[in-house]
Design a protein around this motif. Sequence first.
Motif, mmCIF file in Angstrom:
data_model
loop_
_atom_site.group_PDB
_atom_site.id
_atom_site.type_symbol
_atom_site.label_atom_id
_atom_site.label_comp_id
_atom_site.label_asym_id
_atom_site.label_seq_id
_atom_site.Cartn_x
_atom_site.Cartn_y
_atom_site.Cartn_z
ATOM 1 N N THR A 175 37.492 49.071 35.562
ATOM 2 C CA THR A 175 36.275 49.551 36.223
ATOM 3 C C THR A 175 35.073 49.426 35.292
ATOM 4 O OG1 THR A 175 37.503 51.039 37.674
ATOM 5 C CG2 THR A 175 35.173 51.533 37.347
ATOM 6 N N ALA A 176 35.250 49.768 34.031
ATOM 7 C CA ALA A 176 34.154 49.634 33.066
ATOM 8 C C ALA A 176 33.692 48.184 32.966
ATOM 9 C CB ALA A 176 34.587 50.156 31.693
ATOM 10 N N GLU A 177 34.650 47.251 32.977
ATOM 11 C CA GLU A 177 34.293 45.827 32.895
ATOM 12 C C GLU A 177 33.600 45.353 34.168
ATOM 13 O OE1 GLU A 177 34.354 43.656 30.404
ATOM 14 O OE2 GLU A 177 35.261 45.056 28.998
ATOM 15 N N VAL A 178 34.065 45.807 35.329
ATOM 16 C CA VAL A 178 33.382 45.443 36.577
ATOM 17 C C VAL A 178 31.950 45.939 36.522
ATOM 18 C CG1 VAL A 178 33.234 45.842 39.073
ATOM 19 C CG2 VAL A 178 35.454 45.373 38.034
ATOM 20 N N GLN A 179 31.754 47.180 36.138
ATOM 21 C CA GLN A 179 30.421 47.782 36.198
ATOM 22 C C GLN A 179 29.456 47.224 35.165
ATOM 23 O OE1 GLN A 179 31.662 51.946 36.205
ATOM 24 N NE2 GLN A 179 31.203 52.040 38.392
ATOM 25 N N LYS A 180 29.945 46.612 34.117
ATOM 26 C CA LYS A 180 29.021 46.000 33.157
ATOM 27 C C LYS A 180 28.748 44.525 33.483
ATOM 28 C CE LYS A 180 31.640 44.497 29.105
ATOM 29 N NZ LYS A 180 31.966 44.790 27.714
ATOM 30 N N SER A 181 29.359 44.038 34.545
ATOM 31 C CA SER A 181 29.191 42.642 34.954
ATOM 32 C C SER A 181 27.959 42.476 35.834
ATOM 33 C CB SER A 181 30.424 42.167 35.730
ATOM 34 O OG SER A 181 31.561 42.230 34.906
ATOM 35 N N GLN A 182 27.438 41.254 35.842
ATOM 36 C CA GLN A 182 26.350 40.900 36.751
ATOM 37 C C GLN A 182 26.845 40.046 37.911
ATOM 38 O OE1 GLN A 182 25.742 40.293 33.134
ATOM 39 N NE2 GLN A 182 25.233 42.460 33.279
ATOM 40 N N LEU A 183 28.099 39.601 37.836
ATOM 41 C CA LEU A 183 28.681 38.765 38.877
ATOM 42 C C LEU A 183 30.192 38.876 38.802
ATOM 43 C CD1 LEU A 183 28.313 36.494 41.067
ATOM 44 C CD2 LEU A 183 28.576 34.863 39.197
ATOM 45 N N MET A 184 30.831 38.863 39.979
ATOM 46 C CA MET A 184 32.281 38.833 40.035
ATOM 47 C C MET A 184 32.732 37.527 40.671
ATOM 48 S SD MET A 184 34.971 41.347 42.021
ATOM 49 C CE MET A 184 34.865 42.641 40.776
ATOM 50 N N ILE A 185 33.774 36.956 40.092
ATOM 51 C CA ILE A 185 34.484 35.832 40.690
ATOM 52 C C ILE A 185 35.804 36.424 41.175
ATOM 53 C CG2 ILE A 185 35.598 33.613 40.244
ATOM 54 C CD1 ILE A 185 33.540 33.403 37.832
ATOM 55 N N ALA A 186 36.127 36.244 42.448
ATOM 56 C CA ALA A 186 37.334 36.860 42.999
ATOM 57 C C ALA A 186 38.202 35.819 43.685
ATOM 58 C CB ALA A 186 36.956 37.958 43.993
ATOM 59 N N SER B 241 28.557 48.863 43.369
ATOM 60 C CA SER B 241 27.684 48.773 42.203
ATOM 61 C C SER B 241 26.580 47.733 42.365
ATOM 62 C CB SER B 241 28.529 48.440 40.957
ATOM 63 O OG SER B 241 29.540 49.410 40.761
ATOM 64 N N GLY B 242 26.522 47.073 43.530
ATOM 65 C CA GLY B 242 25.501 46.058 43.770
ATOM 66 C C GLY B 242 25.740 44.756 43.027
ATOM 67 N N ILE B 243 26.973 44.482 42.662
ATOM 68 C CA ILE B 243 27.315 43.265 41.916
ATOM 69 C C ILE B 243 27.759 42.191 42.903
ATOM 70 C CG2 ILE B 243 28.880 42.272 40.192
ATOM 71 C CD1 ILE B 243 29.100 45.247 39.113
ATOM 72 N N PRO B 244 27.072 41.048 42.945
ATOM 73 C CA PRO B 244 27.468 39.969 43.854
ATOM 74 C C PRO B 244 28.862 39.434 43.529
ATOM 75 C CG PRO B 244 25.287 39.561 42.937
ATOM 76 C CD PRO B 244 25.880 40.707 42.175
ATOM 77 N N VAL B 245 29.525 38.917 44.565
ATOM 78 C CA VAL B 245 30.866 38.353 44.419
ATOM 79 C C VAL B 245 30.866 36.941 44.973
ATOM 80 C CG1 VAL B 245 33.299 38.576 45.088
ATOM 81 C CG2 VAL B 245 31.918 40.642 44.698
ATOM 82 N N VAL B 246 31.352 36.000 44.174
ATOM 83 C CA VAL B 246 31.653 34.661 44.674
ATOM 84 C C VAL B 246 33.173 34.573 44.692
ATOM 85 C CG1 VAL B 246 29.502 33.542 43.985
ATOM 86 C CG2 VAL B 246 31.397 33.597 42.382
ATOM 87 N N ALA B 247 33.721 34.241 45.856
ATOM 88 C CA ALA B 247 35.165 34.308 46.034
ATOM 89 C C ALA B 247 35.750 32.959 46.408
ATOM 90 C CB ALA B 247 35.497 35.347 47.111
ATOM 91 N N LEU B 248 37.010 32.787 46.049
ATOM 92 C CA LEU B 248 37.755 31.574 46.366
ATOM 93 C C LEU B 248 38.879 31.930 47.327
ATOM 94 C CD1 LEU B 248 38.308 28.560 45.786
ATOM 95 C CD2 LEU B 248 39.760 29.306 43.884
ATOM 96 N N TYR B 249 38.904 31.239 48.464
ATOM 97 C CA TYR B 249 39.930 31.466 49.490
ATOM 98 C C TYR B 249 40.378 30.102 49.985
ATOM 99 C CZ TYR B 249 41.973 33.446 53.790
ATOM 100 O OH TYR B 249 42.813 33.823 54.810
ATOM 101 N N THR B 250 41.469 29.592 49.407
ATOM 102 C CA THR B 250 41.880 28.205 49.659
ATOM 103 C C THR B 250 42.999 28.066 50.677
ATOM 104 O OG1 THR B 250 43.552 28.143 47.906
ATOM 105 C CG2 THR B 250 41.286 27.580 47.281
ATOM 106 N N ASP B 251 43.415 29.148 51.309
ATOM 107 C CA ASP B 251 44.574 29.092 52.203
ATOM 108 C C ASP B 251 44.413 27.984 53.243
ATOM 109 O OD1 ASP B 251 46.392 29.780 54.494
ATOM 110 O OD2 ASP B 251 46.945 31.370 53.093
ATOM 111 N N SER B 252 45.340 27.035 53.233
ATOM 112 C CA SER B 252 45.230 25.856 54.101
ATOM 113 C C SER B 252 45.357 26.197 55.585
ATOM 114 C CB SER B 252 46.295 24.821 53.721
ATOM 115 O OG SER B 252 47.595 25.346 53.934
ATOM 116 N N ARG B 253 45.863 27.378 55.893
ATOM 117 C CA ARG B 253 45.998 27.755 57.306
ATOM 118 C C ARG B 253 44.642 28.019 57.958
ATOM 119 N NH1 ARG B 253 50.549 32.081 55.929
ATOM 120 N NH2 ARG B 253 49.152 32.158 54.143
ATOM 121 N N GLN B 254 43.585 28.049 57.175
ATOM 122 C CA GLN B 254 42.243 28.216 57.752
ATOM 123 C C GLN B 254 41.712 26.900 58.319
ATOM 124 O OE1 GLN B 254 40.763 31.335 58.189
ATOM 125 N NE2 GLN B 254 42.878 31.711 57.653
ATOM 126 N N GLN B 255 42.385 25.809 58.007
ATOM 127 C CA GLN B 255 41.953 24.512 58.518
ATOM 128 C C GLN B 255 42.308 24.392 59.997
ATOM 129 O OE1 GLN B 255 43.720 21.581 55.947
ATOM 130 N NE2 GLN B 255 42.856 22.527 54.127
#
Length: 162
Positions: free
Chosen positions: A60-71, A92-106
């Motif tokens: 949690t401390a590491e999340v809160q000191k971040s300016q961006l999350m990669i998920a 905490s108002g920290i933006p998230v850029v996420a990766l969701y590669t599940d091929s079933r979404q195609q």
Amino acid sequence: MHLYFAAPLFSESDVLFNAQLAKAIREKYPDHTIYLPQENAAINDKQAYADSKMIALADTAEVQKSQLMIALLDGLTIDPGVASEIGIAYASGIPVVALYTDSRQQGAMNQQKLTALQTIGENQFHYANLYTIGLIKLNGAIYASTSELLLGLDQYLKERDV
């Protein structure tokens, strides 16, 4: 800039993929720091001991000191730890850029797949928890491939002149 890398870390494939992607990001952005929880032996060396409070406080401390999350969202479900970290980032108002590669979404326009949704047990698409997805979309973006994620990360960092 400090980035938090939220990802499952309990299988060899998870650990290797996380390390590979973190390495690529570190090489491309050497002036930024990335916290990759699997590298924090104090709480994630599974031969050692860390209780739930130690893990929660450290990450949690590491999340809160971040300016961006990669998920990373892949898996049978979004990893519960990753979902919790996304919730903390959102609160905490920290933006998230996420990766969701599940091929079933195609095939979202494939009529047979859409028709199959009307038959119990024939969902051709993968389900991801919409609450967690919504938190990301309210303050970030989701990408379907590693290359798209890296482009999105690049755009995010350039927009902030970092």
